[in-house]
Design a protein around this motif. Structure first.
Motif, mmCIF file in Angstrom:
data_model
loop_
_atom_site.group_PDB
_atom_site.id
_atom_site.type_symbol
_atom_site.label_atom_id
_atom_site.label_comp_id
_atom_site.label_asym_id
_atom_site.label_seq_id
_atom_site.Cartn_x
_atom_site.Cartn_y
_atom_site.Cartn_z
ATOM 1 N N TYR A 41 0.781 -1.284 0.270
ATOM 2 C CA TYR A 41 0.495 0.096 0.104
ATOM 3 C C TYR A 41 0.829 0.997 0.163
ATOM 4 O O TYR A 41 1.912 1.075 1.243
ATOM 5 C CB TYR A 41 -1.107 -0.108 1.226
ATOM 6 N N LYS A 100 -1.420 6.628 -3.962
ATOM 7 C CA LYS A 100 -1.449 5.819 -5.371
ATOM 8 C C LYS A 100 -2.019 4.956 -5.554
ATOM 9 O O LYS A 100 -3.242 4.319 -5.864
ATOM 10 C CB LYS A 100 0.025 4.971 -5.525
ATOM 11 N N ASP A 101 -1.957 4.202 -3.989
ATOM 12 C CA ASP A 101 -3.299 3.290 -4.359
ATOM 13 C C ASP A 101 -4.021 3.649 -3.628
ATOM 14 O O ASP A 101 -4.275 4.152 -2.510
ATOM 15 C CB ASP A 101 -2.684 1.944 -3.301
ATOM 16 N N SER A 102 -5.331 3.051 -3.608
ATOM 17 C CA SER A 102 -6.696 3.541 -3.533
ATOM 18 C C SER A 102 -6.954 2.784 -2.157
ATOM 19 O O SER A 102 -7.398 3.272 -1.494
ATOM 20 C CB SER A 102 -7.474 3.412 -4.343
ATOM 21 N N TYR A 145 -2.732 -3.905 -1.351
ATOM 22 C CA TYR A 145 -3.952 -5.287 -1.667
ATOM 23 C C TYR A 145 -2.453 -6.188 -1.695
ATOM 24 O O TYR A 145 -2.041 -5.624 -0.917
ATOM 25 C CB TYR A 145 -3.408 -4.851 -3.444
#
Ligand code: SF4
Ligand code: SF4
Ligand code: FES
Lengths: 269, 108
Positions: free
Chosen positions: A11, A15-17, A20
């Motif tokens: 994460y 950048k990452d919502s 994952y």
């Protein structure tokens, strides 16, 4: 030996919502810890993986992570003990994520600070301005010793169901440390800590689920400390709490002359 | 130490409720059949000892239940203001107490 599959949370805020999972294959070797596996990934497979560690021997409390759904110290968790070749590693729950496996422990440190986790001295205000040295018996030491082993790793806070529902709940680590100082005979700050633990998000929200004590890697029993703190607060509230005897000051070290005179230097300096 | 005092009351009422609810259950459900008959209900309602017993049961039960509810609400909605929650619960408690008190007192 069989290879291991590491499923690691990734994460990058901005950048990452959302977090994952990414899989890596790590060669197994005897004595491999989860932290060793992560270091292998960083050195050989993906150098952008972020995690926190320092001592690698369960002392600094930096490497707390959620390993196969249980909060543990990565350096203190041999892969063999997990009895599986798939290892899922996430950042500690109940804390914001800074990046990948790095949890932001600031909420823990702020709550810890708020409970006055140091010896309060009536005369001088703090330990840095001591007027005397104080003696302590073995029994007195035992009354708080196990609570003093806390390394502030935050595993108990990650395991606590009340912290997960109430972000303002003081939580096991700060409450346990609050009790640790209240039992110390050198301390005179119990009253002020009781007031702080008495809030609507304080000691009385603990359900005694004991998840904190189960998670603690240092054998501290925060749930026990919380129960003892509750008892002390009830007794104090009913004016039944025995005022602890003040700590006994040690005799000042007697001034003495060295028994043997220091010989003159025989070699020219 | 307000929260500690409220909790002490919670413990006291909890222990006392064992006795009060236990007595109530034994009298109403486990005793001989006549206790639920109108005459025996009316007899109890006219007895000042039973009136005091039921008022105490009502008070303790209400306090214990409302304090428990407060703990659950505070944990589920941690951002809620404690003062306004307390105010609301006290009003609800008083309303229930007044309404429930009316029944045995009017029968007395
Ligand atoms: S015993 Fe209390 S502090 Fe520990 S995990 Fe349970 S609720 Fe949290
Ligand atoms: S009490 Fe245990 S689990 Fe909690 S912070 Fe201290 S060492 Fe870590
Ligand atoms: S690296 Fe220090 S406790 Fe794990």
């Amino acid at each position: 030996m069989q290879d291991l599959t590491f499923r690691v949370q990734r994460y990058l805020p901005g950048k990452d919502s959302k977090p994952y999972m990414q899989e890596f294959t790590v060669p197994m070797r005897q004595g491999l810890t989860v932290l060793d596996g992560l270091i292998y990934i960083k050195e050989n497979l993906d150098n952008t993986l972020s995690f926190r560690s320092s001592c690698r021997m369960g002392i600094c409390g930096s490497c707390g992570m959620l390993i196969n759904n249980f909060p543990m110290l990565a350096c203190h968790t041999p892969v063999e003990e997990l009895n599986t070749d798939t290892i899922t590693v996430k950042s500690l729950p109940n804390f914001p994520i800074i990046r990948d496996l790095v949890a932001d422990l600031d909420p823990l440190f702020e709550k810890h600070r708020s409970i006055d986790p140091y010896i309060v001295m009536a005369e001088t205000g703090d330990l840095n301005k001591l007027t005397a040295q104080f003696l302590q018996s073995g029994e007195e030491l035992q009354s708080y010793l196990q609570f003093a082993y806390c390394v502030k790793c935050g595993l108990c806070m990650a395991a606590c169901p009340t912290v997960s529902t109430d972000e303002f709940f003081l939580g096991p680590q700060p409450l346990c440390q609050g009790y640790r100082y209240c039992t110390d005979r050198r301390d005179t700050g119990a009253k002020q800590r009781f007031e702080k633990a008495d809030s609507g998000h304080g000691v009385w929200l603990c359900h005694l689920a004991g998840a904190c004590s189960e998670a603690c890697p240092k054998g501290v029993d925060p749930a026990l400390a919380i129960q003892l703190l509750k008892r002390a607060m009830v007794f104090d509230s009913l004016r039944l709490r025995k005022k602890p005897e003040p700590a006994t000051p040690a005799q000042p070290i007697a001034e003495s002359k060295p028994k043997i005179e220091v010989p003159e230097f025989t070699v020219k300096q | 130490m307000r929260e500690t005092k409220l909790k002490i009351l919670q413990y006291i009422t909890g222990i006392a409720l064992f006795f009060f609810v236990g007595t109530h259950l034994i009298i109403s459900h486990l005793g001989s059949e006549e206790v639920t008959e109108w005459t025996s209900v009316a007899d109890r309602a006219a007895n000042s000892g039973w009136l005091v017993f039921y008022i105490i049961l009502l008070l303790f039960g209400l306090y214990h239940g409302i304090h428990g509810l407060r703990t659950i609400i505070l944990e589920a909605l941690p951002r809620l203001s404690v003062k306004s929650l307390d105010f609301t619960l006290v009003i609800i408690g008083l309303a229930i107490f007044g309404y429930a008190l009316y029944i045995p007192v009017s029968a007395f």
